[in-house]
Motif scaffolding. Structure first.
Motif, PDB file in Angstrom:
ATOM      1  N   LYS A   8     -11.965 -36.012  16.442  1.00 34.90           N
ATOM      2  CA  LYS A   8     -12.862 -35.244  15.573  1.00 34.90           C
ATOM      3  C   LYS A   8     -13.709 -34.320  16.433  1.00 34.90           C
ATOM      4  N   ASP A   9     -13.888 -33.074  15.956  1.00 32.84           N
ATOM      5  CA  ASP A   9     -14.754 -32.144  16.685  1.00 32.84           C
ATOM      6  C   ASP A   9     -16.145 -32.116  16.041  1.00 32.84           C
ATOM      7  N   PRO A  10     -17.110 -31.430  16.648  1.00 32.47           N
ATOM      8  CA  PRO A  10     -18.473 -31.404  16.111  1.00 32.47           C
ATOM      9  C   PRO A  10     -18.575 -30.798  14.701  1.00 32.47           C
ATOM     10  N   ASN A  12     -16.624 -31.548  12.286  1.00 30.52           N
ATOM     11  CA  ASN A  12     -15.927 -32.515  11.428  1.00 30.52           C
ATOM     12  C   ASN A  12     -14.492 -32.110  11.095  1.00 30.52           C
ATOM     13  N   GLN A  13     -13.841 -31.442  12.034  1.00 31.73           N
ATOM     14  CA  GLN A  13     -12.416 -31.143  11.906  1.00 31.73           C
ATOM     15  C   GLN A  13     -11.661 -32.281  12.581  1.00 31.73           C
ATOM     16  N   TYR A  14     -10.628 -32.765  11.949  1.00 27.11           N
ATOM     17  CA  TYR A  14      -9.866 -33.890  12.479  1.00 27.11           C
ATOM     18  C   TYR A  14      -8.496 -33.440  12.962  1.00 27.11           C
ATOM     19  N   TYR A  94     -13.295 -32.150  21.144  1.00 30.54           N
ATOM     20  CA  TYR A  94     -12.965 -33.247  20.227  1.00 30.54           C
ATOM     21  C   TYR A  94     -13.326 -34.576  20.873  1.00 30.54           C
ATOM     22  N   ILE A 114     -10.264 -41.191   7.074  1.00 33.95           N
ATOM     23  CA  ILE A 114     -11.449 -40.795   6.297  1.00 33.95           C
ATOM     24  C   ILE A 114     -11.701 -41.788   5.172  1.00 33.95           C
ATOM     25  N   HIS A 119     -16.784 -40.267   7.225  1.00 33.29           N
ATOM     26  CA  HIS A 119     -17.118 -39.215   8.207  1.00 33.29           C
ATOM     27  C   HIS A 119     -18.115 -39.732   9.211  1.00 33.29           C
ATOM     28  N   LYS A 120     -17.701 -40.631  10.086  1.00 36.54           N
ATOM     29  CA  LYS A 120     -18.615 -41.194  11.082  1.00 36.54           C
ATOM     30  C   LYS A 120     -18.732 -40.276  12.263  1.00 36.54           C
TER      31      LYS A 120
END
Length: 120
Positions: A8-10, A12-14, A94, A114, A119-120
């Motif tokens: 996960k990036d900052p 919130n893209q997975y 990520y 998810i 969304h942790k």
């Protein structure tokens, strides 16, 4: 079902990366690297093989060495392609999430992550 690591990036893209052997990386090494946004690696490998092929010319020994080297690179991409992709994701901000997900494909792995962990 395949095992995936989730990143996960900052924003919130997975991204989900399958664990183990990568057939796409084995067969399409340079193109695969570029598609996975590892431009430098893909272009360097492609240019290296073009130059080596041109230098080998009609010399059978050099062409055989070039073929052996090429097959070795294909094997390395198949074996370590997903690991290279993981390192590239981390390099681009990520974070590897601790859970491994069993799923049919990357999209299903992300959706399952998810659904289970939010969304942790």
């Amino acid at each position: 079902m395949r095992l995936y690591k989730i990143f996960k990036d900052p924003m919130n893209q997975y991204e989900a990366v399958k664990q183990g052997w990568s057939w796409p990386a084995f067969f399409f090494w340079a193109m695969w690297a570029c598609v996975k946004q590892m431009w430098g690696l893909g272009i360097r490998i492609l240019v290296t093989f073009v130059v080596l092929s041109l230098l080998a010319g009609q010399n059978e020994l050099l062409r055989a060495i070039n073929s052996l080297l090429g097959f070795s690179v294909f094997l390395a991409f198949g074996m370590f392609g997903n690991t290279l992709r993981e390192k590239n994701l981390v390099k681009h901000g990520y974070v590897e999430l601790p859970q491994l997900i069993n799923a049919a494909n990357p999209e299903a792995a992300i959706a399952q992550y998810i659904a289970e962990y939010g969304h942790k």
